[in-house]
Design an enzyme around this catalytic site. Structure first.
Site, PDB file in Angstrom:
ATOM      1  N   GLU A 120     -78.474  77.766 -62.023  1.00 50.30           N
ATOM      2  CA  GLU A 120     -78.701  76.853 -62.712  1.00 50.30           C
ATOM      3  C   GLU A 120     -78.560  77.498 -64.248  1.00 50.30           C
ATOM      4  OE1 GLU A 120     -81.126  74.051 -61.347  1.00 50.30           O
ATOM      5  OE2 GLU A 120     -80.413  74.449 -59.430  1.00 50.30           O
ATOM      6  N   HIS A 236     -79.104  63.944 -67.416  1.00 53.11           N
ATOM      7  CA  HIS A 236     -78.850  64.788 -66.144  1.00 53.11           C
ATOM      8  C   HIS A 236     -77.347  63.977 -66.571  1.00 53.11           C
ATOM      9  CE1 HIS A 236     -77.724  67.196 -63.136  1.00 53.11           C
ATOM     10  NE2 HIS A 236     -79.047  67.645 -62.715  1.00 53.11           N
ATOM     11  N   ARG A 285     -78.662  71.659 -70.427  1.00 51.00           N
ATOM     12  CA  ARG A 285     -78.595  70.119 -69.605  1.00 51.00           C
ATOM     13  C   ARG A 285     -77.756  69.538 -71.005  1.00 51.00           C
ATOM     14  NH1 ARG A 285     -82.479  69.292 -64.709  1.00 51.00           N
ATOM     15  NH2 ARG A 285     -80.997  70.176 -63.213  1.00 51.00           N
ATOM     16  N   HIS A 345     -83.338  61.249 -67.367  1.00 47.32           N
ATOM     17  CA  HIS A 345     -83.325  61.989 -65.881  1.00 47.32           C
ATOM     18  C   HIS A 345     -84.630  63.019 -66.168  1.00 47.32           C
ATOM     19  CE1 HIS A 345     -83.112  65.025 -62.383  1.00 47.32           C
ATOM     20  NE2 HIS A 345     -83.434  65.730 -63.187  1.00 47.32           N
ATOM     21  N   ARG A 380     -85.894  70.893 -70.728  1.00 43.42           N
ATOM     22  CA  ARG A 380     -86.849  71.575 -69.628  1.00 43.42           C
ATOM     23  C   ARG A 380     -85.339  72.275 -69.010  1.00 43.42           C
ATOM     24  NH1 ARG A 380     -86.087  70.546 -64.514  1.00 43.42           N
ATOM     25  NH2 ARG A 380     -85.009  68.535 -64.525  1.00 43.42           N
TER      26      ARG A 380
END
Length: 534
Positions: A120, A236, A285, A345, A380
């Site tokens: 990811e 997100h 992100r 998110h 994060r």
């Protein structure tokens, strides 16, 4: 009070951190009581799609290591992670997964019989394990809920914690709560673990469930604890966009779709992430969300597309949750691109706590998304959250057991308990205001306008219903978030200031920390702000 209960440890929340803590505390011989606003099956964990990032010594990519996972996490956190906390939490990952599998969690396996791994955004290797394709959170929640039921741990479902109770010395003595009929009751306990999840309901569009109303942050503040880094709200990059714009809880299009080869394109068919970052569509992100918003504005659209057609016919088997959400919206992701937009998110900040869950208030512990351990920093790293809940949840239970054994916690009963009256604001007004002024792009002008609007609309009301409790939590957390965002005069991670677009390491490579003073006013404090990657 209408009712009363007691325990050694009161766990507030039924996500991965709370359930893990409850199970570990029971193993250690503690009397445990769990409180949930919903059912034991409906914690925030259920909605997590992507997976759990973990380096397991027996099954890993060639060249991957715990050290590389640490470095990826520090890079994503843009200078605000605590290196010792990152190393300690990630190092506990392999054992945490073994315990989880021992509790019955079933993860996807590859043709070689090893756990299947994907990659990811922000990760340099394939180290994210998953379950049910894109239903990892649901499987983790199922396994933990079954273990809690099987272990005979009592859970008060449909109960809401109104306020934390403290003894004369300020230490925790339990909580005031209300049941589904809004009848108040007292839960007496020398230790309370906040595992309440996130604050997504501060915004009009979020991936979070309806229960994510920032309760833990507000409870901790009112109990005298410090909070840190609330300005770092991760949006997100890809939630399903439908006509009329995203509002409420939106279906998440997991980052793992991009990990399997999907790419972002704008409404003209041009690649969104080309040239934006060396990892392109697998960039962290904050980078992807900012690029999506910028390209959408440039093209006069409210969304871009995620083109996953290259994944082919196996899409439905690999991503059944995403496939079902798309089909329900009339989209066939195998044959056409998916319209996506960003939504609130994950909260990277929260209640300041150690990797053992301890906070600045004796008897108060925090774990999971509500906590700020130093793992996430300013942004994060994908799929580190479930791992943090597993590791810190167990460590917090062990810390409670140790503190009880050492006589550090308060076992004295409190006197009369009176439900508080606190300021609330109409929820739709609050969400609209926060989305407009405290979303991905922020400025002093907008943040000041949001602060003025919320302060002007606030009305003090007694907290006699769950809705009032949640609205009070949302307002207090919104005020703290706005204060932190106004103070951080730079852009870093998922905090983007249009009036301060650069990152200023000289002044701002540190956490923003707030607490309430004796009069209930938010004040900034320099105590305990040494959050660096050193």
């Amino acid at each position: 009070m209408s009712w009363e209960a007691g325990a050694d440890l009161l766990v507030v929340g039924t996500g991965v951190a709370g359930m893990t803590a409850a199970l570990r505390a029971r193993e250690l011989g503690l009397r445990v009581l769990v409180v949930s606003k919903d059912s034991v099956d409906a914690g925030n964990t259920t909605w997590a799609q992507g997976g759990i990032a973990v380096v397991r010594p027996d099954e890993l990519d060639p060249g991957d290591s715990l050290a590389k996972h640490v470095e990826d996490t520090l890079t994503a956190g843009v200078g605000l992670c605590s290196r010792p906390a990152v190393r300690e939490i990630l190092a506990g990952g392999a054992a945490a997964i073994a315990r989880l599998r021992g509790a019955g969690a079933r993860f996807d396996v590859g043709a070689d019989g090893e756990l299947a791994r994907t990659r990811e955004g922000g990760h340099s290797a394939f180290r994210v394990i998953h379950a049910g394709g894109d239903a990892t959170g649901a499987e983790v929640q199922r396994a933990l809920a079954d273990a809690v039921r099987g272990g005979g741990i009592p859970v008060l479902e449909q109960h809401c914690v109104v306020e934390l109770l403290r003894g004369e010395d300020g230490s925790i003595a339990g909580a005031l709560a209300m049941d589904a009929e809004s009848r108040p009751g007292v839960l007496r306990a020398p230790a309370v673990l906040l595992a309440t999840g996130g604050l997504g309901q501060l915004y009009a569009a979020t991936t979070n469930p309806e229960v994510s109303t920032a309760d833990g942050v507000a409870l901790a503040l009112r109990a005298g604890a410090t909070v840190a880094d609330l300005e770092f709200v991760q949006f997100h990059p890809t939630v399903l966009y439908t006509p009329g714009g995203p509002r409420g809880r939106r279906p998440l299009i997991t980052e793992a779709v991009r990990g399997e080869g999907a790419v972002l394109v704008d409404v003209r068919g041009q690649r969104v992430m080309a040239g934006e970052h060396p990892l392109e569509d697998l960039a962290p992100r904050d980078v992807v969300s900012a690029a999506i918003n910028r390209r959408a504005a440039e093209t006069g659209s409210e969304y871009v597309f995620l083109d996953a057609t290259g994944i082919g016919a196996g899409f439905a088997a690999r991503f059944p949750t995403v496939h079902a959400a798309c089909r329900a919206a009339g989209i066939d992701p195998v044959r056409e691109p998916i319209p996506v937009a960003s939504a609130a998110h994950y909260s990277c900040g929260g209640v300041m706590s150690s990797v053992d869950g301890r906070t600045s208030v004796t008897g108060l512990y925090a774990a999971g998304e509500v906590a700020c351990t130093g793992l996430h920093g300013a942004n994060r790293l994908a799929s580190n959250s479930l791992l943090e809940g597993l590791v810190v949840g167990a460590r917090a239970a062990e810390a409670v057991a140790k503190d009880l054994c050492c006589g550090l916690l308060n076992r004295k009963p409190v006197g009369e308990v009176v439900p508080p009256a606190l300021a609330v604001v109409d929820r739709e007004l609050l969400q609209t205001t926060m989305s407009r002024h405290a979303g991905i792009g922020r400025s002093e002008e907008g943040l000041a306008a949001a602060t003025k609007a919320l302060d002007g609309a606030a009305i003090v009301r007694p907290l006699k219903t769950r809705e009032a409790v949640e609205d009070a939590s949302l307002l207090m957390t919104a005020q703290a978030l706005l204060a932190a965002a106004r103070q951080r005069a730079e852009s870093r991670g998922c905090h983007r200031r249009t009036d301060f677009p650069d990152t200023d390491d000289l002044r701002w490579r540190r956490s923003t920390v707030f607490r309430l003073d004796a009069s209930g006013w938010l004040i900034h404090t320099t105590a305990g702000i040494a959050r660096t990657a050193a």
